[in-house]
Design a protein around this motif. Sequence first.
Motif, PDB file in Angstrom:
ATOM      1  N   PHE A  54      26.069  26.159  45.311  1.00  0.00           N
ATOM      2  CA  PHE A  54      25.115  26.614  46.334  1.00  0.00           C
ATOM      3  C   PHE A  54      24.482  27.912  45.874  1.00  0.00           C
ATOM      4  N   ARG A  55      23.165  27.940  45.889  1.00  0.00           N
ATOM      5  CA  ARG A  55      22.485  29.183  45.505  1.00  0.00           C
ATOM      6  C   ARG A  55      21.334  29.449  46.461  1.00  0.00           C
ATOM      7  N   GLY A  56      21.223  30.674  46.896  1.00  0.00           N
ATOM      8  CA  GLY A  56      20.113  31.026  47.796  1.00  0.00           C
ATOM      9  C   GLY A  56      18.836  31.223  47.003  1.00  0.00           C
ATOM     10  N   GLU A  57      18.390  30.169  46.301  1.00  0.00           N
ATOM     11  CA  GLU A  57      17.151  30.254  45.519  1.00  0.00           C
ATOM     12  C   GLU A  57      16.009  30.641  46.465  1.00  0.00           C
ATOM     13  N   ALA A  58      15.266  31.670  46.112  1.00  0.00           N
ATOM     14  CA  ALA A  58      14.183  32.127  46.988  1.00  0.00           C
ATOM     15  C   ALA A  58      13.088  31.067  47.073  1.00  0.00           C
ATOM     16  N   GLY A  75      11.007  19.407  43.394  1.00  0.00           N
ATOM     17  CA  GLY A  75      12.006  18.388  43.732  1.00  0.00           C
ATOM     18  C   GLY A  75      13.391  18.873  43.389  1.00  0.00           C
ATOM     19  N   VAL A  76      14.149  18.051  42.625  1.00  0.00           N
ATOM     20  CA  VAL A  76      15.537  18.437  42.358  1.00  0.00           C
ATOM     21  C   VAL A  76      15.674  19.321  41.114  1.00  0.00           C
ATOM     22  N   LEU A  77      14.550  19.775  40.553  1.00  0.00           N
ATOM     23  CA  LEU A  77      14.659  20.665  39.393  1.00  0.00           C
ATOM     24  C   LEU A  77      15.178  22.044  39.808  1.00  0.00           C
ATOM     25  N   GLU A 102      21.176  23.432  46.609  1.00  0.00           N
ATOM     26  CA  GLU A 102      22.476  22.774  46.465  1.00  0.00           C
ATOM     27  C   GLU A 102      22.320  21.800  45.307  1.00  0.00           C
ATOM     28  N   PHE A 103      23.176  21.884  44.310  1.00  0.00           N
ATOM     29  CA  PHE A 103      23.042  20.975  43.173  1.00  0.00           C
ATOM     30  C   PHE A 103      24.394  20.757  42.517  1.00  0.00           C
ATOM     31  N   LEU A 104      24.419  19.756  41.653  1.00  0.00           N
ATOM     32  CA  LEU A 104      25.671  19.380  41.008  1.00  0.00           C
ATOM     33  C   LEU A 104      25.689  19.975  39.599  1.00  0.00           C
ATOM     34  N   ILE A 137      12.194  23.202  30.700  1.00  0.00           N
ATOM     35  CA  ILE A 137      13.188  23.342  31.756  1.00  0.00           C
ATOM     36  C   ILE A 137      14.560  23.474  31.108  1.00  0.00           C
ATOM     37  N   GLU A 138      15.346  24.410  31.622  1.00  0.00           N
ATOM     38  CA  GLU A 138      16.699  24.609  31.079  1.00  0.00           C
ATOM     39  C   GLU A 138      17.625  23.579  31.714  1.00  0.00           C
ATOM     40  N   VAL A 139      18.234  22.731  30.873  1.00  0.00           N
ATOM     41  CA  VAL A 139      19.175  21.743  31.420  1.00  0.00           C
ATOM     42  C   VAL A 139      20.627  22.162  31.203  1.00  0.00           C
ATOM     43  N   GLY A 140      20.849  23.054  30.252  1.00  0.00           N
ATOM     44  CA  GLY A 140      22.218  23.489  30.011  1.00  0.00           C
ATOM     45  C   GLY A 140      22.234  24.858  29.366  1.00  0.00           C
ATOM     46  N   HIS A 141      23.390  25.492  29.463  1.00  0.00           N
ATOM     47  CA  HIS A 141      23.495  26.863  28.961  1.00  0.00           C
ATOM     48  C   HIS A 141      24.921  27.070  28.464  1.00  0.00           C
ATOM     49  N   VAL A 142      25.078  27.504  27.225  1.00  0.00           N
ATOM     50  CA  VAL A 142      26.411  27.842  26.728  1.00  0.00           C
ATOM     51  C   VAL A 142      26.445  29.337  26.434  1.00  0.00           C
ATOM     52  N   ASN A 161      21.586  17.165  38.165  1.00  0.00           N
ATOM     53  CA  ASN A 161      20.350  16.730  38.820  1.00  0.00           C
ATOM     54  C   ASN A 161      19.150  17.009  37.914  1.00  0.00           C
ATOM     55  N   ARG A 162      19.239  18.147  37.222  1.00  0.00           N
ATOM     56  CA  ARG A 162      18.134  18.485  36.315  1.00  0.00           C
ATOM     57  C   ARG A 162      18.044  17.524  35.145  1.00  0.00           C
ATOM     58  N   ILE A 163      19.188  17.047  34.666  1.00  0.00           N
ATOM     59  CA  ILE A 163      19.160  16.073  33.563  1.00  0.00           C
ATOM     60  C   ILE A 163      18.364  14.862  34.029  1.00  0.00           C
TER      61      ILE A 163
HETATM   62  P1  ATP Z   1      17.527  29.106  35.999  1.00  0.00           P
HETATM   63  O1  ATP Z   1      17.258  30.193  34.993  1.00  0.00           O
HETATM   64  O2  ATP Z   1      16.693  27.894  35.799  1.00  0.00           O
HETATM   65  O3  ATP Z   1      17.534  29.596  37.412  1.00  0.00           O
HETATM   66  P2  ATP Z   1      20.255  29.631  35.544  1.00  0.00           P
HETATM   67  O4  ATP Z   1      20.160  30.244  34.195  1.00  0.00           O
HETATM   68  O5  ATP Z   1      20.413  30.486  36.727  1.00  0.00           O
HETATM   69  O6  ATP Z   1      19.014  28.635  35.750  1.00  0.00           O
HETATM   70  P3  ATP Z   1      22.925  28.723  35.041  1.00  0.00           P
HETATM   71  O7  ATP Z   1      23.619  29.690  35.900  1.00  0.00           O
HETATM   72  O8  ATP Z   1      22.933  28.911  33.566  1.00  0.00           O
HETATM   73  O9  ATP Z   1      21.424  28.545  35.555  1.00  0.00           O
HETATM   74  O10 ATP Z   1      23.434  27.269  35.456  1.00  0.00           O
HETATM   75  C1  ATP Z   1      23.749  26.236  34.547  1.00  0.00           C
HETATM   76  C2  ATP Z   1      22.846  25.047  34.755  1.00  0.00           C
HETATM   77  O11 ATP Z   1      22.750  24.662  36.128  1.00  0.00           O
HETATM   78  C3  ATP Z   1      21.411  25.294  34.349  1.00  0.00           C
HETATM   79  O12 ATP Z   1      21.273  25.124  32.960  1.00  0.00           O
HETATM   80  C4  ATP Z   1      20.671  24.227  35.138  1.00  0.00           C
HETATM   81  O13 ATP Z   1      20.721  22.988  34.460  1.00  0.00           O
HETATM   82  C5  ATP Z   1      21.465  24.117  36.404  1.00  0.00           C
HETATM   83  N1  ATP Z   1      20.833  24.847  37.513  1.00  0.00           N
HETATM   84  C6  ATP Z   1      20.830  26.171  37.705  1.00  0.00           C
HETATM   85  N2  ATP Z   1      20.177  26.500  38.828  1.00  0.00           N
HETATM   86  C7  ATP Z   1      19.758  25.338  39.385  1.00  0.00           C
HETATM   87  C8  ATP Z   1      19.040  25.010  40.572  1.00  0.00           C
HETATM   88  N3  ATP Z   1      18.646  25.940  41.414  1.00  0.00           N
HETATM   89  N4  ATP Z   1      18.784  23.708  40.826  1.00  0.00           N
HETATM   90  C9  ATP Z   1      19.201  22.752  39.983  1.00  0.00           C
HETATM   91  N5  ATP Z   1      19.881  22.997  38.856  1.00  0.00           N
HETATM   92  C10 ATP Z   1      20.165  24.278  38.540  1.00  0.00           C
END
Ligand code: ATP
Length: 634
Positions: free
Chosen positions: A146-150, A155-157, A161-163, A465-470, A505-507
Amino acid sequence: MRWSKYLIPTAKEVPKDAVVASHVLMIRGGLIRQLAAGIYSYLPLGYRALRKVERIVREEMNRAGAVELHLPVLHPIELWQETGRTAAMGDVLLKLRPIKNDDAGDWRYHTVLGPTHEEPVTEIARAYLNSYKQLPINLYQIQVKFRGEARPKSGVLRTREFLMKDAYSFHDSLESLNEGYQAMYDAYCRIFGRCGLPYFACEAESGPIGGDASHEFMVQTDAGEDVAAATENGDYAANTERATCAPVPQDNSEMLPLEEVHTPAMRTIDEVTAFLNKRPEQMIKTLIYVGYRSDAQEVLENARKQLREAAAANPNVVAKGLPQMSFNFVVLVRGDHEVNEHKLNRIASSVTPQAPGLKLELADEATIEKLTGAKVGFAGPHTLSKSGVPFRLIVDQAVSVMRNAATGANKTDYHAINVNPVRDFPLETRAGSPCHVTIADIRNVVDGDLSPSGSGSPIRLKKCIEVGHVFKLGTKYSDSLKAHYLDKNGKSHALIMGCYGIGLNRIMASAIEAHHDEAGIIWPMSIAPFEVLIVALDPRVDEVMATADKLYNDLHAASVDVLLDDRDERAGFKFKDADLIGIPLRITVGKKALAEGVVELKRRDSQDVEKLPPDKAGERVRMIVSEEVSRLSR
Ligand code: ATP
Ligand code: MG
């Protein structure tokens, strides 16, 4: 599954805010439904695709040796206070509301919804990972965040709330962390490859360890909010937040005499270049910032306390000077370049070691006028030292090699032309000067800059679009939460950590961004909700339905994911829906073709139609499905 007994609410219309392809097609295809801003229900078709993504992610994580667990969504806020992240997360961290406002006795008052899980997983590590013998270990989960995205959007990008699949590794050495990181990096490549994503990895803003401690996995799409810089020959890719390039070569044109030009009320690069008949790349932008110590408040409070104590002991005490709280910075970039705030903050901090965690902000009018002696909009690097106000001059590398540049003259309504580094302003700190000089890369790369590898390959900017982060975390969380282990000699150390996130969801949405046409989605076989769609064209004709049913049952028995469109609708309508939902293979069973002894097999990504006897169709479909899935796995 039979379409008539399923729920696939396809639609022609979409809400006005649906502009990006994945959003439009997921709504039109009946995959998702918005419940509130940034909050979506997954309808059966959408949920099937999401589950397939989940399966691939889980298989690859397990294959990489990670261990699955499940952490709660509700977290005690105290855990977040221990790591100092309640402040760092700000409004992104969602808190439960107590029944009575401000009732600190209510458990809700102390509970937040997890936006990520470093805190609870480190709490587990603190409890159980106490010996080097248990290391390394990688713990992962697939859990709602859960994130309070402003601004939830697309859509689901970007949703509230996301998985996410989030993994956390624990190590007893940097070498072990590097190995664990590489294993996750490789697993991510396999995951995105298997999901059919045209992905690339790029260097991302690095964490507390520095170096190349972080990579983002990107999918190129105009729907993305990130911009990556990638070279044409593929030898370099980085998020523009961090990207660098080869130095700009020295301009060796002859130096002309400096002149002042009257430029009444012209402040912007556009106004001045038009008036002086120059191009933006012949201009120097002079920006003035003030850097503040991040611990200013703490320093002040301590100083006040000391003063009170000293005054209590001796009322005649003379106050000693406070440490310097703020610093002036003059920053030069070429007129066609933009300052990169990440790079600038890093350089500013490194040249101001006495002020920890320096943060720069653009200066106010009064500071600018005091430093330049002119109204805002006429600052330039030459003659700046005249004011005697100390400042740090940070010159972007591309400015340091310019010849005969135009810039402000530090005089209201005047600009200077033919300004030259070294001759007209210093590139080195001079003894006795109030100006401390640094040359550095402090700008965003632009399209056409050359690879920092030295290969000469041009950089192209790509929206993605960022789908993953290591991420290599180091001991940030184990330090603050005191998660320690004992080494071979019984000595205690903080656990060294890595963390690795993937948005499921982003994938799914990125796959649609990458694979669609005017008519609809073109699913990669591996994550398609169904692998094959049988369209019974004339469901009221017994022979048609009998053939379709037999094919359906055979495929189902052979574990092929099959959907049967048994609706009593016109052929055109059913084909349109088929293209929209994008199942990779379609078998059409119709009266006319059956009279010729065939059914028609068509791939969603091709126009070709293969005619084959009904009893051969099942075998052919199984072959294509398995070929496709193994192609994506390679
Ligand atoms: P962004 O910069 O796009 O806000 P983030 O760097 O905050 O993403 P991370 O904390 O690295 O995201 O989260 C890991 C992954 O979760 C991201 O690579 C992305 O695929 C996914 N993710 C992050 N925020 C969201 C969101 N609000 N909705 C859907 N997927 C998300
Ligand atoms: Mg990220």
